[in-house]
Design an enzyme around this catalytic site. Structure first.
Site, PDB file in Angstrom:
ATOM      1  N   CYS A 130       3.733   6.538  -5.340  1.00 57.30           N
ATOM      2  CA  CYS A 130       3.456   7.987  -5.400  1.00 57.30           C
ATOM      3  C   CYS A 130       4.622   8.788  -5.984  1.00 57.30           C
ATOM      4  CB  CYS A 130       3.103   8.503  -4.006  1.00 57.30           C
ATOM      5  SG  CYS A 130       4.023   7.713  -2.682  1.00 57.30           S
ATOM      6  N   HIS A 243       4.565  15.397  -1.896  1.00 56.61           N
ATOM      7  CA  HIS A 243       5.927  14.903  -2.102  1.00 56.61           C
ATOM      8  C   HIS A 243       6.676  15.875  -3.018  1.00 56.61           C
ATOM      9  CE1 HIS A 243       4.845  11.298  -0.127  1.00 56.61           C
ATOM     10  NE2 HIS A 243       5.023  10.417  -1.082  1.00 56.61           N
TER      11      HIS A 243
HETATM   12  N1  LIG Z   1      -0.499   7.286   0.910  1.00 56.67           N
HETATM   13  C1  LIG Z   1       0.087   7.367  -0.276  1.00 56.67           C
HETATM   14  O1  LIG Z   1       0.692   8.407  -0.652  1.00 56.67           O
HETATM   15  C2  LIG Z   1       0.021   6.225  -1.220  1.00 56.67           C
HETATM   16  C3  LIG Z   1       0.458   6.412  -2.518  1.00 56.67           C
HETATM   17  C4  LIG Z   1       0.415   5.350  -3.396  1.00 56.67           C
HETATM   18  C5  LIG Z   1      -0.072   4.151  -2.965  1.00 56.67           C
HETATM   19  N2  LIG Z   1      -0.486   3.976  -1.692  1.00 56.67           N
HETATM   20  C6  LIG Z   1      -1.002   2.663  -1.304  1.00 56.67           C
HETATM   21  O2  LIG Z   1      -2.403   2.742  -1.040  1.00 56.67           O
HETATM   22  C7  LIG Z   1      -2.762   1.777  -0.044  1.00 56.67           C
HETATM   23  C8  LIG Z   1      -3.513   2.467   1.088  1.00 56.67           C
HETATM   24  O3  LIG Z   1      -2.693   3.495   1.621  1.00 56.67           O
HETATM   25  P1  LIG Z   1      -3.280   4.578   2.660  1.00 56.67           P
HETATM   26  O4  LIG Z   1      -2.212   5.603   2.756  1.00 56.67           O
HETATM   27  O5  LIG Z   1      -4.665   4.983   2.305  1.00 56.67           O
HETATM   28  O6  LIG Z   1      -3.338   3.695   4.022  1.00 56.67           O
HETATM   29  P2  LIG Z   1      -4.237   3.942   5.330  1.00 56.67           P
HETATM   30  O7  LIG Z   1      -4.543   5.382   5.484  1.00 56.67           O
HETATM   31  O8  LIG Z   1      -3.510   3.255   6.421  1.00 56.67           O
HETATM   32  O9  LIG Z   1      -5.616   3.170   5.030  1.00 56.67           O
HETATM   33  C9  LIG Z   1      -5.647   1.770   4.835  1.00 56.67           C
HETATM   34  C10 LIG Z   1      -7.055   1.354   4.415  1.00 56.67           C
HETATM   35  O10 LIG Z   1      -7.056  -0.033   4.088  1.00 56.67           O
HETATM   36  C11 LIG Z   1      -8.069  -0.683   4.853  1.00 56.67           C
HETATM   37  N3  LIG Z   1      -7.606  -2.042   5.162  1.00 56.67           N
HETATM   38  C12 LIG Z   1      -6.411  -2.423   5.631  1.00 56.67           C
HETATM   39  N4  LIG Z   1      -6.380  -3.762   5.797  1.00 56.67           N
HETATM   40  C13 LIG Z   1      -7.612  -4.226   5.450  1.00 56.67           C
HETATM   41  C14 LIG Z   1      -8.196  -5.518   5.401  1.00 56.67           C
HETATM   42  N5  LIG Z   1      -7.527  -6.620   5.774  1.00 56.67           N
HETATM   43  N6  LIG Z   1      -9.470  -5.628   4.985  1.00 56.67           N
HETATM   44  C15 LIG Z   1     -10.161  -4.520   4.613  1.00 56.67           C
HETATM   45  N7  LIG Z   1      -9.660  -3.266   4.625  1.00 56.67           N
HETATM   46  C16 LIG Z   1      -8.394  -3.130   5.039  1.00 56.67           C
HETATM   47  C17 LIG Z   1      -8.202   0.160   6.106  1.00 56.67           C
HETATM   48  O11 LIG Z   1      -9.449  -0.088   6.701  1.00 56.67           O
HETATM   49  P3  LIG Z   1      -9.670   0.127   8.303  1.00 56.67           P
HETATM   50  O12 LIG Z   1      -9.724   1.622   8.514  1.00 56.67           O
HETATM   51  O13 LIG Z   1     -10.960  -0.548   8.552  1.00 56.67           O
HETATM   52  O14 LIG Z   1      -8.472  -0.496   8.970  1.00 56.67           O
HETATM   53  C18 LIG Z   1      -8.110   1.560   5.488  1.00 56.67           C
HETATM   54  O15 LIG Z   1      -9.342   1.897   4.891  1.00 56.67           O
HETATM   55  C19 LIG Z   1      -1.437   1.112   0.353  1.00 56.67           C
HETATM   56  O16 LIG Z   1      -1.275  -0.045  -0.436  1.00 56.67           O
HETATM   57  C20 LIG Z   1      -0.391   2.125  -0.022  1.00 56.67           C
HETATM   58  O17 LIG Z   1       0.866   1.531  -0.272  1.00 56.67           O
HETATM   59  C21 LIG Z   1      -0.474   4.996  -0.802  1.00 56.67           C
END
Ligand SMILES: NC(=O)c1ccc[n+]([C@@H]2O[C@H](COP(=O)([O-])OP(=O)(O)OC[C@H]3O[C@@H](n4cnc5c(N)ncnc54)[C@H](OP(=O)(O)O)[C@@H]3O)[C@@H](O)[C@H]2O)c1
Length: 340
Positions: A130, A243
């Site tokens: 990000c 951010h």
């Molecule tokens: N947040 C940011 O600013 C940002 C920016 C760039 C990249 N990212 C990347 O984007 C990704 C997600 O981030 P987020 O912030 O959205 O996280 P989050 O809010 O914690 O959500 C994680 C998601 O992944 C699913 N998940 C996790 N493990 C799983 C598995 N084994 N099988 C199927 N589904 C699974 C979860 O499903 P359940 O609800 O069913 O657990 C949920 O839908 C990460 O790789 C993060 O590094 C985030």
């Protein structure tokens, strides 16, 4: 005719935003499905004015699906991205798993849209961190004009960058500080985040930098130019979404602050808000739900020969993740897949 699109991680911060943005931008879709872990089976998520029931990623068959937007973290991506790719579905991945793989393009459409064509190597395209995404949007038009030599960046990163758990911890900890006996100990973060700042994101590397800082260096080189030198300090702040970055740029050629402001005003994806008066700049809360990367406080750095300072703010769940992923899908659609 549109695409058959999968959103994996649909119950998460980024996944929900991906669904919102696909609907807002009217991405040409024939069919869409929302996936998450088994524990979320049947959870309802919004897609425009429709509601989708989440399915289990583990048992999903990617055969016949065109594009999968992944936001599920590196561990799960390692299992499921190769499965989708093998079924002929192009994966646009938000985790860091493939970002540094030389065969996988790392794309910010305002900067290196042509790189999407390398999706063919592994059927995977990576979305950057990000903090990198918004910074390279700001750097690109300035680099094209005056060639950037070195960047010194300090970040002020919101808790949503650490997923749902990060948001919950700031919320619960803030409330808990007002109720005796209900204090919330640090869990997702290493120290108290409510009313505090933490100069540590991701793991420590051998040289004392953190992985988040290393990512900004490596990703800027891959997306923008391997010759650009970057040094970063990444800090978590008690902000829910958005951010901010203080960026100092040293150029090969002189660039006047007024010209820099004009260049940024014309550049794709950027909105300049730069009045030299109280409130004449953008703060993270004003970037929430927006597409733009906002630039404020553009000024000469008179301590070096060719220097500019600026302030850069964007919604980390949008340009930092979901919006950039959807823009990659749009770029792939217009350049390569050509449906819709
Ligand atoms: N947040 C940011 O600013 C940002 C920016 C760039 C990249 N990212 C990347 O984007 C990704 C997600 O981030 P987020 O912030 O959205 O996280 P989050 O809010 O914690 O959500 C994680 C998601 O992944 C699913 N998940 C996790 N493990 C799983 C598995 N084994 N099988 C199927 N589904 C699974 C979860 O499903 P359940 O609800 O069913 O657990 C949920 O839908 C990460 O790789 C993060 O590094 C985030």
């Amino acid at each position: 005719m549109g695409y058959r699109v999968v959103v994996a991680g649909a119950t998460g911060n980024v996944g929900r935003e991906m669904l919102n943005i696909l609907a807002e931008r009217e991405f040409p879709i024939d069919e869409i499905t929302a996936l998450a872990s088994r524990k979320s089976l049947g959870t309802e998520v919004s897609f425009g004015d429709k509601t989708l029931k989440t399915k289990d990623l583990d048992t999903f068959d990617f055969e016949g699906w065109d594009i999968a937007l992944f936001a599920i973290g590196s561990d799960a991506t390692k299992i499921y991205a190769p499965r989708a790719a093998a079924a002929g579905c192009v994966v646009i991945d938000n985790s860091s798993l493939y970002r540094y793989d030389p065969e996988v393009p790392l794309v910010v459409p305002e900067v290196n849209p042509e790189a999407v064509e390398d999706y063919r190597n592994k059927m995977i395209i990576a979305n950057p961190n990000c903090s990198t995404a918004q910074m390279v949007v700001a750097l690109k038009p300035l680099h094209d004009r005056a060639r950037i030599k070195r960047v010194v960046v300090s970040t002020y990163q919101s808790v949503s960058g650490a997923g749902k758990a990060g948001i919950d911890e700031l919320w619960d900890q803030t409330k808990g500080l007002y109720v005796p006996g209900q204090e919330v100990a640090p869990s997702k973060f290493t120290k108290q985040i409510a009313f505090n700042v933490i100069p540590h994101i991701d793991v420590f590397m051998e040289d004392g930098t953190t992985k988040e800082e290393w990512k900004m260096v490596a990703e800027t080189k891959k997306i923008l130019d391997p010759k650009v030198r970057v040094t970063a300090t990444c800090v978590r702040v008690p902000v829910f979404v958005g951010h901010s970055e203080s960026i100092n740029i040293e150029f090969e050629e002189f660039l006047d602050e007024d010209e820099a402001r004009d260049i940024l005003r014309e550049a794709p994806g950027i909105l300049v808000v730069d009045k030299r008066e109280p409130g004449g700049y953008i703060t993270p809360i004003e970037s929430v739900g927006e597409y733009a990367t906002y630039i404020s406080r553009i000024r000469q750095d008179s301590t070096i020969e060719n220097g500019i300072n600026l302030w850069c703010v964007s919604d980390n769940l949008r340009k930092g993740a979901a919006l950039n992923a959807v823009q990659i899908a749009e770029t792939l659609g217009s350049r390569v897949l050509k449906k819709g």
